[in-house]
Design a protein around this motif. Structure first.
Motif, PDB file in Angstrom:
ATOM      1  N   VAL A 123      85.969  77.691  37.611  1.00  0.00           N
ATOM      2  CA  VAL A 123      86.717  78.929  37.347  1.00  0.00           C
ATOM      3  C   VAL A 123      87.513  78.796  36.063  1.00  0.00           C
ATOM      4  CG1 VAL A 123      88.606  80.395  38.158  1.00  0.00           C
ATOM      5  CG2 VAL A 123      86.830  79.669  39.749  1.00  0.00           C
ATOM      6  N   GLU A 124      88.195  77.678  35.918  1.00  0.00           N
ATOM      7  CA  GLU A 124      89.018  77.474  34.723  1.00  0.00           C
ATOM      8  C   GLU A 124      88.166  77.422  33.456  1.00  0.00           C
ATOM      9  OE1 GLU A 124      92.670  74.958  36.832  1.00  0.00           O
ATOM     10  OE2 GLU A 124      91.024  73.893  35.839  1.00  0.00           O
ATOM     11  N   LYS A 125      86.971  76.844  33.553  1.00  0.00           N
ATOM     12  CA  LYS A 125      86.097  76.784  32.376  1.00  0.00           C
ATOM     13  C   LYS A 125      85.456  78.137  32.086  1.00  0.00           C
ATOM     14  CE  LYS A 125      84.965  71.857  32.680  1.00  0.00           C
ATOM     15  NZ  LYS A 125      83.897  70.857  32.951  1.00  0.00           N
ATOM     16  N   ALA A 126      85.010  78.824  33.132  1.00  0.00           N
ATOM     17  CA  ALA A 126      84.304  80.095  32.943  1.00  0.00           C
ATOM     18  C   ALA A 126      85.221  81.181  32.396  1.00  0.00           C
ATOM     19  CB  ALA A 126      83.691  80.550  34.263  1.00  0.00           C
ATOM     20  N   LEU A 127      86.465  81.181  32.835  1.00  0.00           N
ATOM     21  CA  LEU A 127      87.416  82.189  32.372  1.00  0.00           C
ATOM     22  C   LEU A 127      88.226  81.722  31.173  1.00  0.00           C
ATOM     23  CD1 LEU A 127      88.805  83.454  35.807  1.00  0.00           C
ATOM     24  CD2 LEU A 127      87.013  84.482  34.404  1.00  0.00           C
ATOM     25  N   GLY A 128      88.101  80.442  30.814  1.00  0.00           N
ATOM     26  CA  GLY A 128      88.894  79.884  29.731  1.00  0.00           C
ATOM     27  C   GLY A 128      88.260  80.030  28.368  1.00  0.00           C
ATOM     28  N   PRO A 129      88.694  79.222  27.397  1.00  0.00           N
ATOM     29  CA  PRO A 129      88.223  79.350  26.013  1.00  0.00           C
ATOM     30  C   PRO A 129      86.718  79.213  25.849  1.00  0.00           C
ATOM     31  CG  PRO A 129      90.153  77.910  26.136  1.00  0.00           C
ATOM     32  CD  PRO A 129      89.724  78.171  27.539  1.00  0.00           C
ATOM     33  N   LYS A 130      86.066  78.417  26.706  1.00  0.00           N
ATOM     34  CA  LYS A 130      84.622  78.198  26.577  1.00  0.00           C
ATOM     35  C   LYS A 130      83.823  79.132  27.490  1.00  0.00           C
ATOM     36  CE  LYS A 130      85.134  73.345  25.277  1.00  0.00           C
ATOM     37  NZ  LYS A 130      84.753  71.940  25.589  1.00  0.00           N
ATOM     38  N   GLY A 131      84.494  80.152  27.990  1.00  0.00           N
ATOM     39  CA  GLY A 131      83.831  81.054  28.922  1.00  0.00           C
ATOM     40  C   GLY A 131      82.685  81.829  28.326  1.00  0.00           C
ATOM     41  N   GLN A 132      82.661  82.010  26.997  1.00  0.00           N
ATOM     42  CA  GLN A 132      81.584  82.755  26.355  1.00  0.00           C
ATOM     43  C   GLN A 132      80.286  81.962  26.331  1.00  0.00           C
ATOM     44  OE1 GLN A 132      81.908  85.892  25.407  1.00  0.00           O
ATOM     45  NE2 GLN A 132      84.017  85.827  26.166  1.00  0.00           N
ATOM     46  N   SER A 133      80.378  80.643  26.497  1.00  0.00           N
ATOM     47  CA  SER A 133      79.179  79.813  26.461  1.00  0.00           C
ATOM     48  C   SER A 133      78.469  79.852  27.805  1.00  0.00           C
ATOM     49  CB  SER A 133      79.552  78.359  26.128  1.00  0.00           C
ATOM     50  OG  SER A 133      78.442  77.518  26.286  1.00  0.00           O
ATOM     51  N   THR A 134      77.157  79.896  27.784  1.00  0.00           N
ATOM     52  CA  THR A 134      76.377  79.895  29.024  1.00  0.00           C
ATOM     53  C   THR A 134      76.035  78.481  29.481  1.00  0.00           C
ATOM     54  OG1 THR A 134      74.289  80.038  27.807  1.00  0.00           O
ATOM     55  CG2 THR A 134      75.324  82.114  28.490  1.00  0.00           C
ATOM     56  N   GLU A 135      76.436  77.466  28.692  1.00  0.00           N
ATOM     57  CA  GLU A 135      76.056  76.108  29.055  1.00  0.00           C
ATOM     58  C   GLU A 135      76.676  75.701  30.379  1.00  0.00           C
ATOM     59  OE1 GLU A 135      73.761  74.105  27.670  1.00  0.00           O
ATOM     60  OE2 GLU A 135      73.338  75.929  26.561  1.00  0.00           O
ATOM     61  N   PHE A 149      88.923  84.918  15.576  1.00  0.00           N
ATOM     62  CA  PHE A 149      90.111  84.240  15.058  1.00  0.00           C
ATOM     63  C   PHE A 149      91.239  84.270  16.091  1.00  0.00           C
ATOM     64  CE2 PHE A 149      94.215  84.576  12.818  1.00  0.00           C
ATOM     65  CZ  PHE A 149      94.232  83.352  12.175  1.00  0.00           C
ATOM     66  N   SER A 150      91.409  85.427  16.734  1.00  0.00           N
ATOM     67  CA  SER A 150      92.461  85.563  17.737  1.00  0.00           C
ATOM     68  C   SER A 150      92.225  84.633  18.917  1.00  0.00           C
ATOM     69  CB  SER A 150      92.549  87.013  18.224  1.00  0.00           C
ATOM     70  OG  SER A 150      92.895  87.876  17.174  1.00  0.00           O
ATOM     71  N   ASN A 151      90.963  84.501  19.316  1.00  0.00           N
ATOM     72  CA  ASN A 151      90.646  83.612  20.428  1.00  0.00           C
ATOM     73  C   ASN A 151      90.929  82.161  20.078  1.00  0.00           C
ATOM     74  OD1 ASN A 151      89.838  85.511  22.351  1.00  0.00           O
ATOM     75  ND2 ASN A 151      87.747  85.597  21.548  1.00  0.00           N
ATOM     76  N   ARG A 152      90.689  81.806  18.798  1.00  0.00           N
ATOM     77  CA  ARG A 152      90.982  80.431  18.384  1.00  0.00           C
ATOM     78  C   ARG A 152      92.482  80.187  18.325  1.00  0.00           C
ATOM     79  NH1 ARG A 152      86.662  81.458  14.704  1.00  0.00           N
ATOM     80  NH2 ARG A 152      88.172  81.849  13.046  1.00  0.00           N
ATOM     81  N   MET A 153      93.218  81.187  17.857  1.00  0.00           N
ATOM     82  CA  MET A 153      94.665  81.040  17.730  1.00  0.00           C
ATOM     83  C   MET A 153      95.379  81.199  19.076  1.00  0.00           C
ATOM     84  SD  MET A 153      95.159  80.293  14.612  1.00  0.00           S
ATOM     85  CE  MET A 153      96.952  80.446  14.563  1.00  0.00           C
ATOM     86  N   ASN A 154      94.829  82.089  19.930  1.00  0.00           N
ATOM     87  CA  ASN A 154      95.439  82.339  21.235  1.00  0.00           C
ATOM     88  C   ASN A 154      94.361  82.249  22.313  1.00  0.00           C
ATOM     89  OD1 ASN A 154      98.240  83.372  20.305  1.00  0.00           O
ATOM     90  ND2 ASN A 154      96.801  84.662  19.158  1.00  0.00           N
ATOM     91  N   PRO A 155      93.928  81.032  22.633  1.00  0.00           N
ATOM     92  CA  PRO A 155      92.847  80.889  23.615  1.00  0.00           C
ATOM     93  C   PRO A 155      93.290  81.391  24.983  1.00  0.00           C
ATOM     94  CG  PRO A 155      93.866  78.763  23.169  1.00  0.00           C
ATOM     95  CD  PRO A 155      94.435  79.724  22.168  1.00  0.00           C
TER      96      PRO A 155
END
Length: 448
Positions: free
Chosen positions: A98-110, A16-22
């Motif tokens: 870098v911005e994608k890997a460390l950003g909100p979608k960083g948890q995805s391996t895609e 929830f925190s990640n969604r509210m504060n990506p």
């Protein structure tokens, strides 16, 4: 013993925190004239510092400075980075990644899988089997391991080999060239039996040799640190470290107490090199210590790193025994990757038995491998071996030149003196000792 509770992280609240504060990631090439600034602000969570440092390290960035603050519920870091040549990060695809890997979608391996030129975080090599080996090191052991794999028709497509304090740890990815499935139980049992026989043949004391298989993802460097830490290589006699380190170049590590904030302060000063911060943070994480603040700086040829830590249970390091163990573990983590002396870089068409052939020639010439990296790019095998003689001493360059001519009949070979304490290192190799196995012009020569 001081005790400050580490906050409990509820998984649902974290999502929830990640969604509210990506997470917010900024790549800044204007504030500093000689490096790129990468700023990361996000909700704090256990292990986040290692995740970030691991991604930057996997991209082969050199971290020259860093400022870490993760006390409380927020994680705020600034990293000063360059590429392997000491230049700013200007490639738009790299910055975007870098911005994608460390950003909100960083948890995805895609994003990792779809970016063709890098593998970040995990080293997945298709459906290949991962083999983990650990045991007592001795001259020719890698040659024997690769010969067993070749005799069973397994091809090594990627591998990393570390040795430290007379112990060897390997992570290898193999593919099966027969018609049988790579994970066929009978073949894996036979492989395990033969590999264990080799490893057990040189064990002594209460140390145990092990062979493990996995079809999942693993991060090679991360896993090698975990394997050697679990093997307690930091308690070794120091036979190999004495050869690699003089008293003047041995890491200087101290631990003091910050009374005001209730932290233990770990200070490290040693010769600078690539991946140094990653290796130290890996070890602190494996020992279940949390880094709340840190400052990293490089004053070539030395680096200074300071970590404000507590154990996950909130305790600081108050006893001399605890402090001594942490110092030993950090020193071991620094030394595992250090390879001073001579490296042999090879490029050839990939085939079953190639690694066995090369390591056999090294063994027959009285050389022992202290660290190695094996990778495959398309149909080409790219290998690098850091070698010493059978007694652990530096190899004479005349021997290496003769070896280069022998191996060079069937593949492209380059011999390099690795930067270290030697004052005769050629100018083109001074500075960073590359540890991520770049081949550059060597690969281009092979394709020419």
């Amino acid at each position: 013993m001081a005790r400050v509770c580490w906050p409990y992280f509820d998984p649902e609240y974290e999502n929830f925190s990640n969604r509210m504060n990506p997470p917010r990631v900024s790549v800044d090439n204007t504030s500093c004239h000689d490096c790129t600034l990468i700023k990361v602000d996000s909700v704090n969570k256990p292990g986040i510092l290692l995740e970030v440092v691991q991604i930057l390290t996997d991209l082969d960035f050199i971290i020259t400075k860093a400022y870490i603050s993760s006390d409380g519920g927020w994680f705020m870091d600034v990293f000063h980075v360059t590429d392997q040549q000491g230049k700013k990060i200007t490639d738009s695809k790299t910055i975007d990644f870098v911005e994608k890997a460390l950003g909100p979608k960083g948890q995805s391996t895609e994003g990792v899988k779809n970016w063709p030129s890098k593998r970040v975080g995990v080293h997945s090599v298709g459906d290949h089997t991962s083999i983990e080996l650990i045991g007592r090191d001795r001259p020719g052991l890698l040659s024997e391991i690769s010969a067993v794999l070749a005799s069973l028709h397994f091809n090594v497509v990627a591998a990393e080999v570390w040795t430290h304090n007379r112990r060897i740890a390997c992570v290898l990815y193999v593919s099966d060239t027969t018609t049988q499935p790579v994970d066929h139980p009978n073949r894996l049992c036979l492989m395990e039996e033969q590999l264990n026989n080799i490893l057990r043949g040189c064990e002594e004391g209460d140390k145990v040799a092990r062979t493990n298989f996995s079809m999942g993802f693993t991060h090679m460097d991360r896993r090698l640190h975990q394997m050697l830490f679990a093997d307690r290589d930091y308690e070794g006699s120091g036979a190999t470290t004495d050869a690699d380190y003089s008293s003047s170049s041995r890491p200087k590590i101290t631990i003091e107490r910050c009374e005001e904030k209730g932290y233990s302060v770990v200070s490290v000063r040693c010769k600078d090199r690539a991946k140094l911060m990653f290796d130290i943070v890996c070890t602190l994480t494996d020992m279940q210590y949390v880094v709340f603040h840190a400052t990293i700086s490089s004053d070539a040829p030395y680096a200074s790193q300071e970590y404000f830590i507590r154990h996950m249970d909130g305790c600081t390091l108050d006893t001399e025994g605890e402090k001594e163990r942490v110092i030993k573990c950090i020193e071991a983590a620094i030394q595992r990757r250090v390879s001073e002396g001579v490296s042999l870089e090879l490029c050839a068409k990939d085939r079953v038995g190639l690694l066995s052939e090369v390591t056999r020639i090294l063994r027959e010439n009285g050389l022992t491998v202290c660290r190695a990296g094996i990778s495959t790019r398309g149909e080409q095998a790219l290998n690098v071996f850091y070698v010493r003689d059978a007694s652990g001493n530096p190899v004479d360059m005349k021997t290496m030149e003769a070896l280069r001519k022998e191996i060079g009949k069937t593949m492209v070979v380059e011999v390099k003196r690795v930067p270290g304490n030697s004052s005769i290192a050629p100018a083109e190799t001074r500075g960073w000792a590359k540890t991520s196995f770049f081949f550059g012009n060597l690969f281009e020569k092979f394709l020419a």
